[in-house]
Design an enzyme around this catalytic site. Structure first.
Site, PDB file in Angstrom:
ATOM      1  N   GLU A 139      11.563  17.155  12.964  1.00  0.00           N
ATOM      2  CA  GLU A 139      12.032  16.738  11.636  1.00  0.00           C
ATOM      3  C   GLU A 139      11.407  17.659  10.591  1.00  0.00           C
ATOM      4  O   GLU A 139      10.191  17.627  10.377  1.00  0.00           O
ATOM      5  CB  GLU A 139      11.607  15.281  11.376  1.00  0.00           C
ATOM      6  CG  GLU A 139      12.036  14.803  10.006  1.00  0.00           C
ATOM      7  CD  GLU A 139      11.544  13.398   9.665  1.00  0.00           C
ATOM      8  OE1 GLU A 139      10.404  13.038  10.026  1.00  0.00           O
ATOM      9  OE2 GLU A 139      12.302  12.670   9.011  1.00  0.00           O
ATOM     10  N   GLY A 195       7.544   5.225   7.370  1.00  0.00           N
ATOM     11  CA  GLY A 195       6.768   6.467   7.401  1.00  0.00           C
ATOM     12  C   GLY A 195       7.148   7.265   8.630  1.00  0.00           C
ATOM     13  O   GLY A 195       8.224   7.071   9.199  1.00  0.00           O
ATOM     14  N   SER A 196       6.265   8.143   9.047  1.00  0.00           N
ATOM     15  CA  SER A 196       6.584   9.035  10.163  1.00  0.00           C
ATOM     16  C   SER A 196       6.460   8.300  11.498  1.00  0.00           C
ATOM     17  O   SER A 196       5.782   7.275  11.611  1.00  0.00           O
ATOM     18  CB  SER A 196       5.625  10.220  10.138  1.00  0.00           C
ATOM     19  OG  SER A 196       4.311   9.750  10.335  1.00  0.00           O
ATOM     20  N   THR A 197       7.091   8.854  12.500  1.00  0.00           N
ATOM     21  CA  THR A 197       7.027   8.269  13.842  1.00  0.00           C
ATOM     22  C   THR A 197       5.596   8.315  14.376  1.00  0.00           C
ATOM     23  O   THR A 197       5.131   7.365  15.013  1.00  0.00           O
ATOM     24  CB  THR A 197       8.006   9.016  14.774  1.00  0.00           C
ATOM     25  OG1 THR A 197       9.328   8.806  14.259  1.00  0.00           O
ATOM     26  CG2 THR A 197       7.942   8.506  16.197  1.00  0.00           C
ATOM     27  N   CYS A 251      14.642  10.416   4.823  1.00  0.00           N
ATOM     28  CA  CYS A 251      14.618  10.087   6.254  1.00  0.00           C
ATOM     29  C   CYS A 251      16.000  10.302   6.858  1.00  0.00           C
ATOM     30  O   CYS A 251      16.120  10.800   7.974  1.00  0.00           O
ATOM     31  CB  CYS A 251      14.151   8.654   6.455  1.00  0.00           C
ATOM     32  SG  CYS A 251      15.025   7.480   5.413  1.00  0.00           S
ATOM     33  N   THR A 273       2.756   8.091  12.715  1.00  0.00           N
ATOM     34  CA  THR A 273       1.969   6.997  12.133  1.00  0.00           C
ATOM     35  C   THR A 273       2.503   5.652  12.621  1.00  0.00           C
ATOM     36  O   THR A 273       1.730   4.727  12.863  1.00  0.00           O
ATOM     37  CB  THR A 273       1.997   7.058  10.592  1.00  0.00           C
ATOM     38  OG1 THR A 273       1.683   8.391  10.193  1.00  0.00           O
ATOM     39  CG2 THR A 273       0.984   6.122   9.977  1.00  0.00           C
ATOM     40  N   GLY A 274       3.816   5.533  12.773  1.00  0.00           N
ATOM     41  CA  GLY A 274       4.410   4.285  13.255  1.00  0.00           C
ATOM     42  C   GLY A 274       3.826   3.864  14.595  1.00  0.00           C
ATOM     43  O   GLY A 274       3.583   2.674  14.840  1.00  0.00           O
ATOM     44  N   GLU A 303      10.332   1.592  10.119  1.00  0.00           N
ATOM     45  CA  GLU A 303      11.410   2.524   9.741  1.00  0.00           C
ATOM     46  C   GLU A 303      10.783   3.909   9.754  1.00  0.00           C
ATOM     47  O   GLU A 303       9.985   4.245   8.878  1.00  0.00           O
ATOM     48  CB  GLU A 303      11.955   2.181   8.343  1.00  0.00           C
ATOM     49  CG  GLU A 303      12.593   0.797   8.239  1.00  0.00           C
ATOM     50  CD  GLU A 303      13.878   0.642   9.032  1.00  0.00           C
ATOM     51  OE1 GLU A 303      14.390   1.644   9.583  1.00  0.00           O
ATOM     52  OE2 GLU A 303      14.388  -0.491   9.114  1.00  0.00           O
ATOM     53  N   LYS A 331       0.844  -1.192   0.000  1.00  0.00           N
ATOM     54  CA  LYS A 331       0.000   0.000   0.000  1.00  0.00           C
ATOM     55  C   LYS A 331       0.882   1.246   0.000  1.00  0.00           C
ATOM     56  O   LYS A 331       1.536   1.548   0.987  1.00  0.00           O
ATOM     57  CB  LYS A 331      -0.904   0.016   1.239  1.00  0.00           C
ATOM     58  CG  LYS A 331      -2.000   1.055   1.146  1.00  0.00           C
ATOM     59  CD  LYS A 331      -2.466   1.573   2.482  1.00  0.00           C
ATOM     60  CE  LYS A 331      -1.566   2.610   3.059  1.00  0.00           C
ATOM     61  NZ  LYS A 331      -1.350   3.820   2.226  1.00  0.00           N
TER      62      LYS A 331
HETATM   63  P1  NAD Z   1       3.246   8.896   6.890  1.00  0.00           P
HETATM   64  O1  NAD Z   1       3.556   8.276   8.196  1.00  0.00           O
HETATM   65  O2  NAD Z   1       2.285  10.020   6.847  1.00  0.00           O
HETATM   66  O3  NAD Z   1       2.699   7.814   5.852  1.00  0.00           O
HETATM   67  C1  NAD Z   1       3.402   6.629   5.570  1.00  0.00           C
HETATM   68  C2  NAD Z   1       2.421   5.578   5.080  1.00  0.00           C
HETATM   69  O4  NAD Z   1       1.544   5.219   6.140  1.00  0.00           O
HETATM   70  C3  NAD Z   1       1.518   6.016   3.924  1.00  0.00           C
HETATM   71  O5  NAD Z   1       1.368   4.936   3.035  1.00  0.00           O
HETATM   72  C4  NAD Z   1       0.210   6.306   4.624  1.00  0.00           C
HETATM   73  O6  NAD Z   1      -0.908   6.203   3.770  1.00  0.00           O
HETATM   74  C5  NAD Z   1       0.195   5.235   5.672  1.00  0.00           C
HETATM   75  N1  NAD Z   1      -0.688   5.489   6.814  1.00  0.00           N
HETATM   76  C6  NAD Z   1      -1.261   6.650   7.204  1.00  0.00           C
HETATM   77  N2  NAD Z   1      -1.999   6.450   8.322  1.00  0.00           N
HETATM   78  C7  NAD Z   1      -1.873   5.143   8.637  1.00  0.00           C
HETATM   79  C8  NAD Z   1      -2.365   4.334   9.696  1.00  0.00           C
HETATM   80  N3  NAD Z   1      -3.131   4.842  10.669  1.00  0.00           N
HETATM   81  N4  NAD Z   1      -2.023   3.030   9.718  1.00  0.00           N
HETATM   82  C9  NAD Z   1      -1.227   2.493   8.769  1.00  0.00           C
HETATM   83  N5  NAD Z   1      -0.728   3.211   7.740  1.00  0.00           N
HETATM   84  C10 NAD Z   1      -1.037   4.530   7.686  1.00  0.00           C
HETATM   85  O7  NAD Z   1       4.673   9.302   6.302  1.00  0.00           O
HETATM   86  P2  NAD Z   1       4.978  10.172   5.008  1.00  0.00           P
HETATM   87  O8  NAD Z   1       4.593  11.579   5.306  1.00  0.00           O
HETATM   88  O9  NAD Z   1       4.421   9.478   3.820  1.00  0.00           O
HETATM   89  O10 NAD Z   1       6.578  10.035   4.932  1.00  0.00           O
HETATM   90  C11 NAD Z   1       7.450  10.884   5.595  1.00  0.00           C
HETATM   91  C12 NAD Z   1       7.986  10.272   6.866  1.00  0.00           C
HETATM   92  O11 NAD Z   1       8.536   8.990   6.599  1.00  0.00           O
HETATM   93  C13 NAD Z   1       9.112  11.062   7.488  1.00  0.00           C
HETATM   94  O12 NAD Z   1       8.940  11.120   8.880  1.00  0.00           O
HETATM   95  C14 NAD Z   1      10.355  10.271   7.149  1.00  0.00           C
HETATM   96  O13 NAD Z   1      11.457  10.467   7.992  1.00  0.00           O
HETATM   97  C15 NAD Z   1       9.813   8.888   7.229  1.00  0.00           C
HETATM   98  N6  NAD Z   1      10.675   7.978   6.484  1.00  0.00           N
HETATM   99  C16 NAD Z   1      11.427   7.074   7.178  1.00  0.00           C
HETATM  100  C17 NAD Z   1      12.302   6.234   6.497  1.00  0.00           C
HETATM  101  C18 NAD Z   1      13.144   5.226   7.207  1.00  0.00           C
HETATM  102  O14 NAD Z   1      13.675   4.345   6.538  1.00  0.00           O
HETATM  103  N7  NAD Z   1      13.305   5.290   8.519  1.00  0.00           N
HETATM  104  C19 NAD Z   1      12.390   6.309   5.110  1.00  0.00           C
HETATM  105  C20 NAD Z   1      11.607   7.251   4.441  1.00  0.00           C
HETATM  106  C21 NAD Z   1      10.749   8.069   5.143  1.00  0.00           C
END
Ligand code: NAD
Length: 476
Positions: A380, A228-230, A284, A232-233, A250, A177
């Site tokens: 960040e 993704g972001s912390t 990231c 959302t993680g 990650e 996804k």
């Molecule tokens: P995000 O957390 O907003 O979204 C990431 C993904 O999660 C998207 O596919 C989104 O649709 C999905 N999502 C949203 N809500 C969700 C939920 N409740 N449950 C499950 N999935 C959900 O992140 P973003 O804005 O797309 O990306 C930027 C962030 O990602 C930054 O914080 C960046 O540092 C981080 N990032 C980390 C790494 C790493 O390897 N550590 C790599 C790239 C980006």
């Protein structure tokens, strides 16, 4: 033949569910960040399609996991060949939906192909842990089942393959996804999977940030591989708790770089600038806080300012462009907030404004004399705005670098490698580079410390992460 001009992407994008390319229950508009205009409509799944995708992956699992590993590796190699055959088209589509300059998009596709080929060389042999006259103890790595692969918008193809390649090699099946603002390259990758893999092994759905909770809580999903972001993680972790799923998270970073007094300021500034501003800072592991020794602080700030002023910002499809737009409007608004913070709490050396044109463009910005508690330093920024901080004492610099909830990457810059290594060892991050930054290879494990993540991607360890280790303990 696809027609892909600057304005539109003429292609019938489909979800991939159970080996069939299907229309979505709905659609969503995908915006070109270089123009702010719609590129195309992508199919959007509903809850029923999500359930179908998970069911397909579950059904495909027994046959796929029973296939000999080398056969799965060969199919992974074929997938890499299929992507290579369409590399130019993928790179262009990536620039159109993500914004990055074409050269950086081509790099991402090349790195993606390399990652697939690397994983295709790995193995999961049964290890003998001990053996004597009375017993034999071995460890076997078994696939987990259905992997939910959830990816962000900054490296939509590469970060997907960080999950797909080890998951498939290990014998798992998958539901992918992408982020709703960059679904197109993932959907195109689904077409390659449809041609190369048995039905149901890889499924691709698209949502509008609404299906994540259902996917991560789904009882038939065994593990979630999330980037993704912390913020959302943490939601993913809570949602996965109900069925105690395995998790690879990650997450965000706020990478510090510490520059010692013994470097050539010009040379180091240029390398640091690249590591801070690649993909318009939307990386990231970009350098996001820079600590420079007092004795060379002015020289480094001056050189960074010069590089920022000289950077050609524009549409990634233009050959001359060195930096593209911010990927989406929400992030663009967020960066504007950081610029305001920088104006109030620091001194702008270069940039400092949005660029008045269509699309989501920000001037590459260098900020000096900023306080440690400014938002631009604490949070960040994920954009082309770099704070440069001054230090006099190295212990104090290390303490300030470690004073963060994030711990993804960091770097130390010095001509004394022994001293730099000693400093690197005191930094609490998943990766610490010396005299470089942003260097990830598929064979090197990658993980975040503190709130930057849980679990490992890449390398043999990243492969084993997507397996269940089983000990078989035999009496003789
Ligand atoms: P995000 O957390 O907003 O979204 C990431 C993904 O999660 C998207 O596919 C989104 O649709 C999905 N999502 C949203 N809500 C969700 C939920 N409740 N449950 C499950 N999935 C959900 O992140 P973003 O804005 O797309 O990306 C930027 C962030 O990602 C930054 O914080 C960046 O540092 C981080 N990032 C980390 C790494 C790493 O390897 N550590 C790599 C790239 C980006």
């Amino acid at each position: 033949m696809n027609t892909m001009n600057r304005e539109y992407v003429m292609h019938d994008f489909r979800l991939l569910i159970n080996g069939r390319l299907v229309k979505g229950a709905g659609t969503l508009d995908v915006i070109n960040p270089a123009t702010g205009r719609t590129l195309t409509a992508a199919p959007r799944a509903d809850r029923a399609q999500l359930d179908q995708a998970v069911a397909a992956a579950k059904t495909a699992f027994p046959t796929w996991s029973a296939m000999p590993l080398r056969q799965r590796a060969a199919l992974l190699g074929k997938l890499a060949d299929a992507l290579e055959a369409e590399q130019g088209e993928f790179a262009r589509l990536l620039t159109q939906e993500q914004g990055k300059p074409l050269a950086q998009a081509s790099w991402e596709i090349t790195a993606t192909i390399g990652t697939m080929r690397y994983f295709a060389t790995l193995d999961l042999p049964i290890e003998v842990l001990k053996e004597d006259d009375t017993q034999k103890v071995v460890r076997q790595h078994k696939p987990l089942g259905v992997v939910a692969a959830i990816t962000p918008w900054n490296f939509p193809v590469l970060l997907l393959i960080f999950k797909v390649a080890p998951a498939l090699l290990a014998g798992n099946t998958l539901v992918a996804k992408p982020a709703p603002t960059t679904p197109l390259t993932t959907l195109r990758f689904g077409e390659l999977c449809q041609r190369v893999l048995p039905p149901g092994v890889v499924n691709v759905i698209v949502d509008q940030n609404d299906l994540g909770p259902a996917l991560t809580a789904h009882p038939d999903v065994a593990t979630v591989a999330f980037t993704g972001s912390t913020v959302t993680g943490k939601k993913v972790m809570a949602s996965a708790a109900g069925t105690l799923k395995r998790l690879t998270l990650e997450l965000g970073g706020n990478d510090p770089a510490i520059v010692l007094a013994d470097v050539d300021p010009k040379d180091v500034a240029s390398k640091i600038y690249t590591a801070a501003m690649a993909n318009a800072g939307q990386v990231c592991i970009a350098i996001k806080r820079l600590y420079v020794h007092d004795s060379i602080y002015d020289a480094v700030c001056e050189e960074l300012g010069r590089l920022a002023r000289e950077t050609v910002v524009g549409d990634g499809l233009d050959q001359a462009t060195q930096m593209g737009p911010i990927q989406n409007q929400a992030q663009f608004e967020k960066i504007k907030g950081f610029l305001e913070d920088a104006r109030q709490n620091g001194k702008i050396v270069a940039g400092g404004s949005v660029i008045k044109r269509e699309g989501y463009f920000i001037q590459p910005t260098i900020v000096r004399d900023i306080t440690d508690d400014a938002r631009l330093v604490r949070e960040e920024q994920f954009g082309p705005v770099l704070p440069v901080l001054r230090y006099a004492d190295i212990d104090e610099a290390i303490e300030r670098a470690n004073d963060s909830d994030f711990g993804l990457g960091a770097s130390v810059w010095s001509s004394d490698l022994d001293q730099a290594f000693g400093i690197a060892a005191r930094i609490n991050s998943g990766t610490v580079w010396v005299n470089k930054h942003l260097d990830l290879g598929p064979d090197t494990p990658y993980a975040g410390a503190k709130q930057s993540g849980i679990g490992t991607e890449l390398g043999q360890e990243g492969l084993e992460e997507l397996t269940q280790a089983t000990i078989i303990n035999v009496a003789k």
